[in-house]
Design a protein around this motif. Structure first.
Motif, short mmCIF file in Angstrom:
data_model
loop_
_atom_site.label_atom_id
_atom_site.label_comp_id
_atom_site.label_asym_id
_atom_site.label_seq_id
_atom_site.Cartn_x
_atom_site.Cartn_y
_atom_site.Cartn_z
N LEU A 1 -9.50 1.10 2.80
CA LEU A 1 -8.94 0.09 3.70
C LEU A 1 -7.57 0.55 4.20
N ARG A 2 -7.41 0.56 5.55
CA ARG A 2 -6.18 1.11 6.14
C ARG A 2 -5.74 0.27 7.33
N THR A 3 -4.42 -0.01 7.41
CA THR A 3 -3.84 -0.65 8.59
C THR A 3 -3.10 0.40 9.39
N THR A 4 -3.03 0.19 10.73
CA THR A 4 -2.26 1.08 11.59
C THR A 4 -1.38 0.24 12.51
N TYR A 5 -0.24 0.81 12.87
CA TYR A 5 0.73 0.15 13.73
C TYR A 5 1.19 1.17 14.79
N GLU A 6 1.18 0.75 16.08
CA GLU A 6 1.64 1.64 17.14
C GLU A 6 2.10 0.83 18.34
N PRO A 7 3.00 1.29 19.16
CA PRO A 7 3.82 2.50 19.05
C PRO A 7 5.04 2.20 18.18
N VAL A 8 5.21 2.96 17.14
CA VAL A 8 6.25 2.72 16.15
C VAL A 8 7.00 4.00 15.83
N ARG A 9 8.33 3.92 15.84
CA ARG A 9 9.16 5.01 15.34
C ARG A 9 9.29 4.76 13.84
N ALA A 10 8.67 5.62 13.04
CA ALA A 10 8.58 5.41 11.59
C ALA A 10 9.94 5.50 10.91
N VAL B 1 2.88 6.42 15.32
CA VAL B 1 1.87 5.68 14.56
C VAL B 1 2.25 5.70 13.09
N VAL B 2 2.08 4.55 12.44
CA VAL B 2 2.22 4.45 10.99
C VAL B 2 0.91 3.88 10.45
N SER B 3 0.34 4.53 9.44
CA SER B 3 -0.87 4.05 8.77
C SER B 3 -0.55 3.80 7.31
N GLY C 1 0.81 -1.21 0.00
CA GLY C 1 0.00 0.00 0.00
C GLY C 1 0.84 1.26 0.00
N ARG C 2 0.21 2.37 0.38
CA ARG C 2 0.87 3.67 0.43
C ARG C 2 0.76 4.21 1.85
N VAL C 3 1.89 4.69 2.39
CA VAL C 3 1.90 5.25 3.74
C VAL C 3 1.06 6.52 3.74
N GLY D 1 -4.01 -2.42 13.84
CA GLY D 1 -5.42 -2.18 13.57
C GLY D 1 -5.74 -2.23 12.09
N LEU D 2 -7.02 -2.37 11.77
CA LEU D 2 -7.51 -2.40 10.39
C LEU D 2 -8.87 -1.74 10.35
#
Length: 187
Positions: A105-114, A96-98, A83-85, A154-155
């Motif tokens: 449709l979107r995924t999220t990731y946390e806690p993340v240093r991008a 957070v990175v999405s 996908g595309r950030v 998350g999604l």
């Protein structure tokens, strides 16, 4: 002419072992699939799920709108699908990175240093960041206790939260078979 049963049994055992070893050798973004676990597990590609998806009965109620995967701070976090950030930054003090996977449709990731920037294209298995130290308030612990940390994954489709595990094919969700150790007289 009929083959002796030992040849058939030997062939069955060899084929089973071959399939098992090829399954174990698959990396997180394996088998040409466009899916990946966001973090690797302590003993293989599949991480321990320490917090299951638990959608609220109504939009504003309490619930768990994702899954928590056991991982130590400093663990590389990977895109689960191509996908595309769409976001890489801080929300309420957490990184957070999405990633937009498709229309809505979107995924999220946390806690993340991008390690990616907004607009970057990513493939399944590409590193998008590094898991940050600190425990999320909703992490329930797991192997090593709550201090071991976890990734919240998350999604969403539009405003509707979905189970992020639904992104993964069934073979990635299965645990490898148990191994029996030989009995010996030695301690």
């Amino acid at each position: 002419m009929r083959r002796p049963p030992t040849v058939t049994l030997r062939t069955l055992v060899l084929c089973t072992l071959s399939a098992l070893f090829s399954w174990l050798a698959c990396p997180p973004a394996a088998a040409g699939a466009d899916r990946s676990w966001p973090v690797a597990g302590a003993r293989g590609p599949r991480p321990l799920v320490v917090g299951a998806w638990d959608p609220p009965p109504v939009r504003w109620a309490a619930g768990h709108r994702g899954v928590d995967l056991a991982a130590r701070p400093g663990t590389p976090v990977r895109a689960a699908a191509p996908g595309r950030v769409s976001f890489a930054g801080t929300v309420a003090g957490l990184g957070v990175v999405s990633v937009e996977l498709g229309p809505g449709l979107r995924t999220t990731y946390e806690p993340v240093r991008a390690t990616v920037r907004e607009g970057d294209r990513v493939a399944a298995g590409d590193v998008v960041g590094v898991l940050q130290a600190g425990v999320l308030p909703h992490c329930r612990g797991g192997a090593g206790g709550a201090s071991a940390g976890c990734l919240h994954w998350g999604l969403r489709r539009g405003e509707v939260y979905l189970d992020p595990l639904s992104l993964l094919p069934a073979w990635m969700l299965r645990r490898p078979p148990s191994r029996l150790l030989p009995l010996t007289d030695t301690p």
